[in-house]
Design an enzyme around this catalytic site. Sequence first.
Site, PDB file in Angstrom:
ATOM      1  N   TYR A  64      29.449  27.495  10.181  1.00 26.38           N
ATOM      2  CA  TYR A  64      28.947  28.886  10.636  1.00 26.38           C
ATOM      3  C   TYR A  64      27.833  29.284  10.176  1.00 26.38           C
ATOM      4  O   TYR A  64      27.739  29.536   8.594  1.00 26.38           O
ATOM      5  CB  TYR A  64      30.283  29.714  10.264  1.00 26.38           C
ATOM      6  CG  TYR A  64      30.196  31.072  10.515  1.00 26.38           C
ATOM      7  CD1 TYR A  64      29.259  31.554  11.131  1.00 26.38           C
ATOM      8  CD2 TYR A  64      31.369  32.315  10.122  1.00 26.38           C
ATOM      9  CE1 TYR A  64      29.326  33.022  11.698  1.00 26.38           C
ATOM     10  CE2 TYR A  64      31.205  33.445  10.507  1.00 26.38           C
ATOM     11  CZ  TYR A  64      30.420  33.802  11.140  1.00 26.38           C
ATOM     12  OH  TYR A  64      30.410  35.302  11.608  1.00 26.38           O
ATOM     13  N   THR A  70      33.071  39.570  12.175  1.00 25.77           N
ATOM     14  CA  THR A  70      33.581  40.900  12.924  1.00 25.77           C
ATOM     15  C   THR A  70      34.757  41.195  12.369  1.00 25.77           C
ATOM     16  O   THR A  70      35.166  42.410  12.638  1.00 25.77           O
ATOM     17  CB  THR A  70      33.591  40.391  14.233  1.00 25.77           C
ATOM     18  OG1 THR A  70      32.170  39.822  14.689  1.00 25.77           O
ATOM     19  CG2 THR A  70      33.930  41.767  15.401  1.00 25.77           C
ATOM     20  N   LYS A  99      29.113  27.291  14.970  1.00 28.10           N
ATOM     21  CA  LYS A  99      29.115  28.655  15.316  1.00 28.10           C
ATOM     22  C   LYS A  99      27.775  29.018  14.875  1.00 28.10           C
ATOM     23  O   LYS A  99      27.512  29.058  13.560  1.00 28.10           O
ATOM     24  CB  LYS A  99      29.991  29.132  14.841  1.00 28.10           C
ATOM     25  CG  LYS A  99      29.771  30.840  15.618  1.00 28.10           C
ATOM     26  CD  LYS A  99      30.616  31.965  14.969  1.00 28.10           C
ATOM     27  CE  LYS A  99      29.930  33.394  15.315  1.00 28.10           C
ATOM     28  NZ  LYS A  99      30.615  34.487  14.805  1.00 28.10           N
TER      29      LYS A  99
END
Lengths: 303, 303, 303, 303
Positions: free
Chosen positions: D137, D49, D165
């Site tokens: 991740y 992001t 994550k």
Amino acid sequence: MLEKPFRGIIPPAITPMIDNDTLDVAGLERLLNRMVDGGVSGVFILGTTGEAQNLSYTLRKEVIRQACRIVGGRISVLVGITDTSFSESLSLAGIAADEGADALVSAPPYYYTPGQPELIQYYEHLANQLPLPLFLYNMPSHVKIMIEPHTVRTLSDHPNIAGLKDSSANGVYFRQVIYLMRDKPAFSLLVGPEEMMAEAVLMGAHGGVNGGANLFPELYVEMYRAAVEKDFERIAVLQPRIMQISMSLYTVGRYASSYIKGLKTTLNLLGVCSDFMAEPFHRFERAEREIIRKGLIDLGIEV
Amino acid sequence: MLEKPFRGIIPPAITPMIDNDTLDVAGLERLLNRMVDGGVSGVFILGTTGEAQNLSYTLRKEVIRQACRIVGGRISVLVGITDTSFSESLSLAGIAADEGADALVSAPPYYYTPGQPELIQYYEHLANQLPLPLFLYNMPSHVKIMIEPHTVRTLSDHPNIAGLKDSSANGVYFRQVIYLMRDKPAFSLLVGPEEMMAEAVLMGAHGGVNGGANLFPELYVEMYRAAVEKDFERIAVLQPRIMQISMSLYTVGRYASSYIKGLKTTLNLLGVCSDFMAEPFHRFERAEREIIRKGLIDLGIEV
Amino acid sequence: MLEKPFRGIIPPAITPMIDNDTLDVAGLERLLNRMVDGGVSGVFILGTTGEAQNLSYTLRKEVIRQACRIVGGRISVLVGITDTSFSESLSLAGIAADEGADALVSAPPYYYTPGQPELIQYYEHLANQLPLPLFLYNMPSHVKIMIEPHTVRTLSDHPNIAGLKDSSANGVYFRQVIYLMRDKPAFSLLVGPEEMMAEAVLMGAHGGVNGGANLFPELYVEMYRAAVEKDFERIAVLQPRIMQISMSLYTVGRYASSYIKGLKTTLNLLGVCSDFMAEPFHRFERAEREIIRKGLIDLGIEV
Amino acid sequence: MLEKPFRGIIPPAITPMIDNDTLDVAGLERLLNRMVDGGVSGVFILGTTGEAQNLSYTLRKEVIRQACRIVGGRISVLVGITDTSFSESLSLAGIAADEGADALVSAPPYYYTPGQPELIQYYEHLANQLPLPLFLYNMPSHVKIMIEPHTVRTLSDHPNIAGLKDSSANGVYFRQVIYLMRDKPAFSLLVGPEEMMAEAVLMGAHGGVNGGANLFPELYVEMYRAAVEKDFERIAVLQPRIMQISMSLYTVGRYASSYIKGLKTTLNLLGVCSDFMAEPFHRFERAEREIIRKGLIDLGIEV
């Protein structure tokens, strides 16, 4: 008549076979009776788990006839009519209606890859001609495309389209569909992967079409009820068991067929039915069978 | 008896239809006669271009019967039997043999995704039971897997497996197969995409199964001969024309169906046959048809 | 100044390393001098074969400096500036220009997935600011998207974009690009996979960026010339040798890294340079190394 | 010191920029202060992001410095060090530690495609050298591979690997990881997609790394608490709001960049920061901006 929305556990039945063209009728009886006894709401025959695409049409029609006969109205029967040929889908649907099935299920045609507008048109044309309500079946790993959320929303306006079975395992997708369908509470939203069933029901799904319910129908029915009742104590006990089943029985061998082979081998070890598989698959050999047996013992199940 | 290796241009015939269940027999006659007159070596019916998977079995069998009747031995007839069901493949193969076809073609079963060892077993079981020689059909965009080069090599040992049609467009793949098959000159290696046909033949392929040969069979036959003769002057003239056809007629509209729709619209504009398409596809509407017409005019073709 | 179109064999150089942050300068000298002696037209440093993305920027800049120094103008030096960060690409390009390199090469940014219009804008902005001519680098297996043929055509209008290296292995794609560029003979079209180099050159490509030219530069130069001269007798001798190299040296081990590992192990066995690899890869261990050694012996090469 | 397991909402911060190489420091202050005020547990900078891969290293280091300064210990700071180069990851990690960050986050290297054993080795080597705890991740849409559940399990034994994550949106995957980690309650399991956050927390996840928490941090914090407390009345109110945000603000335009563009445009409309984007992306133009504005009005938000 199917309850609206249709709810509960609807096992996608494996197809017990004696050889490539012969149904194991006695096995199918034991399988379906176990499901009924286990408290399921319906059974989905001729789905992915049922090896439908690998069966001849003669055999598929035999499955419909025998399943409807055995079930005898005790639970709902949903019949998979997924096909690349529109005409063959209609033909299967006709048999299903004649034999007293309750609903139909169809994934998108899966050889060519239609665009979403083509898919909408396809499902509308199909639903127009079907004698029973249709469930859309989202199965991108096998058919190469998603039935996109807005496509589901558009198709839900058709009076003959009753619900969606989603086997994508994509949690965002399922949330999007639930959101888009929030004003249509009669449209049934069912989740395929049993690993996600509890959370799906907690968040608004109406039930699960879970392969493991071939093996232990009462376990999945109990989990469904726990989720409906938001009974987190039960969920905390049942979820690890469901995961143990999934991670020990469905993952033997290297290919995509592990899941169906695992189900059939387990059912055979449990004395339910034959583990014969239709081409291009073949039953597990001794070594893999032994791993499954050990998995069952670890689950505390005598075999 | 099929020449070994089988050589030349073998158009993958579109299937002219009047409606979803009715063959356009007169159109099929014009189509096949044009091909024969154009000098092709054979015709491949019920392939991807023929929308085979979208047709009912009744219609597929009618296509086999009519094509064999029309061709009448003037060229070889290859029949697509690609199916998810082993039994239905065998059934189509039986009809093909009865009607006098020369060979069969089968892509891997395409709903479930077999591993390469499963695929080898599948093709061996199939070839054991087939009444005619089989061509393997590599079509990963539609069936999700490659028939890997070493799988082709293994299967080429089967006495009933005669060749490979490769529609992957993967040049490395095709080179690998050619290399692995260098000691088996009777095994026929055919390339699908017409854009690559000349170079494939220059480098050792035996021919092309090229969709454009539905439209202009003599063009592809001429290109095939130019490549066999290593006539680069002719190739330099013909290749841009083949590319112009491909890039103007097959790319109208946004979906994967553009190619078959483009072929059918063109044939309709040329007065050969109906442009009806089986579900889930639908013929081009006026706007797209106009683009195709303009493409033909740019090619110097009166319509 | 780069010849227009740039032609011939341009090996994508591996990066000899002593450890994760240290260049094997002596190895690089031997490697580049072999290439120059082998008759190549240029060398492409910091490409996929050069493990560029796995190297620190400090090391990448050292590679540029040392390669330019060693080559000393004897052949052209093309420098890979592929990066997810526009600013870092510019920074590498600046070093390349300062050190006397001849051209730059960039695949699309590869973490996020741009659409084609975004890609056009990206390349235009980049080419506007680059001090040297840019080659587009089509590498969908690594960057997830194709530089579509019409995108190449649009970008070829930019005065600072000099050519395309295509590593897609997609023969239809390359034919489409050649067709679209037919009125721009100065735009250089280079093919990555050595297995396809001969046919690409036969059909209009200007050369090859072939990994095997790290090992045996003269072989690929000879094949390039044979293809330019349409000498099919030589091609028939050389193509199987190129395939044998590809199928025996690049396919050891199970992962995508087999190709670079194979190149580095072979060069090490040939006494050219270290086989150290940057993280996340690691040099082959004894067993794999032995397979490579045997592959070389089968090729008739003493090691 | 990071709580074990680390819990709560950790927004993946967008990176406010003035131009391609200049941070919008005032915007970053407003953004981070809003998050702190909204009750988040931490902030994840330089993630997907945050456009991390598109930023120069100079700018990435500036982001780390400024974010740590602004946050000043009020919440935890997690720093993305995902990189194709091991050395550059270490370099970013060093800065993060020096500036007082709390943890690091790394997706697999994403140009080449490592196998799972290569991935395990890579993460172990990395974690060995990192000065702060590492979160794995999982981001297959961008890096092409999954960190498979058993790989997560293996890596969780490393004392410097603190959590995962997961941005795969794959519900089965996340359930498998939760099951495999059931005996390691200190290992933090965080879910990326906000649409799935509530159900993930209900089923055992420790929190969410949700993009929407850039916009409305308190909404996601409230949802997290509702899920922890199994407050289905609140969930039923909040989930449709989260879905409305996702389906109206993140889906404008046709490309994968819609999501980040939507976040930045919204923040700009809210007066928080600049909507400049790093190459290869570009801020929305007037028409798309207007759609976002309308989406905000439909959400009842004044702009």
